[in-house]
Design an enzyme around this catalytic site. Structure first.
Site, short mmCIF file in Angstrom:
data_model
loop_
_atom_site.label_atom_id
_atom_site.label_comp_id
_atom_site.label_asym_id
_atom_site.label_seq_id
_atom_site.Cartn_x
_atom_site.Cartn_y
_atom_site.Cartn_z
N ASP A 43 0.84 -1.21 0.00
CA ASP A 43 0.00 0.00 0.00
C ASP A 43 0.87 1.26 0.00
OD1 ASP A 43 0.93 -0.22 2.58
OD2 ASP A 43 -1.03 0.05 3.54
N SER A 44 2.21 1.06 0.05
CA SER A 44 3.13 2.18 -0.14
C SER A 44 2.93 2.80 -1.52
CB SER A 44 4.59 1.72 0.03
OG SER A 44 4.85 0.60 -0.78
N ASP A 82 -1.12 -6.16 -0.31
CA ASP A 82 -1.38 -5.52 0.99
C ASP A 82 -2.86 -5.26 1.18
OD1 ASP A 82 0.59 -5.04 2.85
OD2 ASP A 82 1.27 -3.17 1.94
N GLU A 113 -1.27 -5.35 8.74
CA GLU A 113 -0.39 -4.75 9.77
C GLU A 113 -0.93 -4.98 11.19
OE1 GLU A 113 0.23 -0.61 8.85
OE2 GLU A 113 1.08 -1.07 6.88
N GLU A 179 9.48 -4.01 10.29
CA GLU A 179 9.87 -2.73 9.69
C GLU A 179 10.38 -1.78 10.77
OE1 GLU A 179 7.02 -0.96 7.01
OE2 GLU A 179 8.16 0.92 6.91
O1 KIV Z 1 3.65 -1.16 1.62
C1 KIV Z 1 4.85 -1.52 1.65
O2 KIV Z 1 5.63 -1.21 0.75
C2 KIV Z 1 5.30 -2.30 2.78
C3 KIV Z 1 6.76 -2.56 2.88
C4 KIV Z 1 7.47 -1.35 3.32
C5 KIV Z 1 7.06 -3.72 3.72
O3 KIV Z 1 4.52 -2.69 3.60
#
Ligand code: KIV
Length: 263
Positions: A43-44, A82, A113, A179
């Site tokens: 979700d980044s 995610d 998460e 993380e």
């Molecule tokens: O969303 C993401 O990119 C992540 C990574 C930083 C592990 O959760």
């Protein structure tokens, strides 16, 4: 293609796991040709692709769209999708609708998460046949609750993090992202767990490493966290190419006859 069995096997054989985020078709085609073990459609993408200042604006529909693009480009890679902000914190029906959408989009596993309040849901998802990757330490969806993007698990907070890691393993997670936690704590958790840990900003002793694709390629010229290593100066290469195009257009050296169609 790797499966969750390869994750367990890697841990057993002490072989490191590499994971890279990826959000679009073109990049996925390239990652598919690489040796990287698996892809995280994180979700980044709300930050890297959409320019948001956190991961919070990512929605189930946005995640599904990007997962399906990556799936088309990287048919040979194990894809973790995610679950976005709040998508697993509602009622079971709504939560499972998100699971269904992200699996139909092409995920082989889902990541979510935190541990508190998620354990029963994780058990239900795993019992439904969907592998779950946990995520502890800096959990970016809680950025406002954490008071910013900061290192987690220092001092007395370490004990809680270890407890949460064990709870996630017991709930059936097949692996765990750690993380932004101190390297010593990540090492301790890695030793205590049977499932592999994948670190980002968690030192060298996790069972694997994950990096955001834009960071790895040096495309993020604005901000570079301490834990990031850029394996390419991509930002400079891109800007040089843009400038080369600009000057060749203006000097009339692009396009040539060879780059033009005849009547
Ligand atoms: O969303 C993401 O990119 C992540 C990574 C930083 C592990 O959760």
């Amino acid at each position: 293609m790797k499966t969750i069995l390869d994750f367990f096997d890697s841990k057993k054989k002490n072989k490191k796991i590499s994971m890279i985020t990826c959000y679009d078709y073109t990049s996925a085609v390239l990652v598919n040709k690489s040796n990287v073990d698996c892809i995280l459609v994180g979700d980044s993408l709300a930050m890297t692709m959409l320019g948001a200042d956190s991961t919070i604006p990512a929605t189930t529909d946005i995640m599904a769209l990007h997962i399906s693009s990556v799936k088309k480009g990287a048919p040979d890679k194990f894809i973790v999708g995610d679950m976005p902000f709040l998508s697993y914190r509602k009622n079971l029906t709504e939560n499972m609708n998100c699971v269904e959408k992200l699996m139909h989009a092409g995920s082989h596993a889902l990541k979510l998460e935190g541990a508190t309040g998620n354990i029963d849901f994780i058990k239900h998802v795993v019992q439904s046949g969907v592998p779950v990757m946990g995520h502890l330490g800096l959990t970016p969806q809680s950025v406002h609750q954490l008071g910013g993007f900061r290192v987690q698990g220092r001092g007395s907070a370490a004990k809680k993090l270890i407890e949460h890691a064990l709870e996630l393993e017991q709930a059936g997670c097949f692996s765990l992202v750690l993380e932004a936690v101190p390297a010593q704590l990540a090492e301790e958790i890695t030793e205590k767990l049977q499932i592999p840990t994948i670190g980002i900003g968690a030192g060298a002793h996790t069972d694997g490493q994950v990096l955001v694709l834009q960071d790895l390629l040096g495309l993020n010229t604005e901000f570079k966290p301490k834990f990031v290593r850029s394996f390419l100066n991509g930002g400079e290469l891109f800007i040089n190419a843009f400038n080369q195009f600009d000057s060749e257009v203006k000097q009339l050296t692009f396009p040539t006859v060879n780059e033009s169609y005849e009547a």
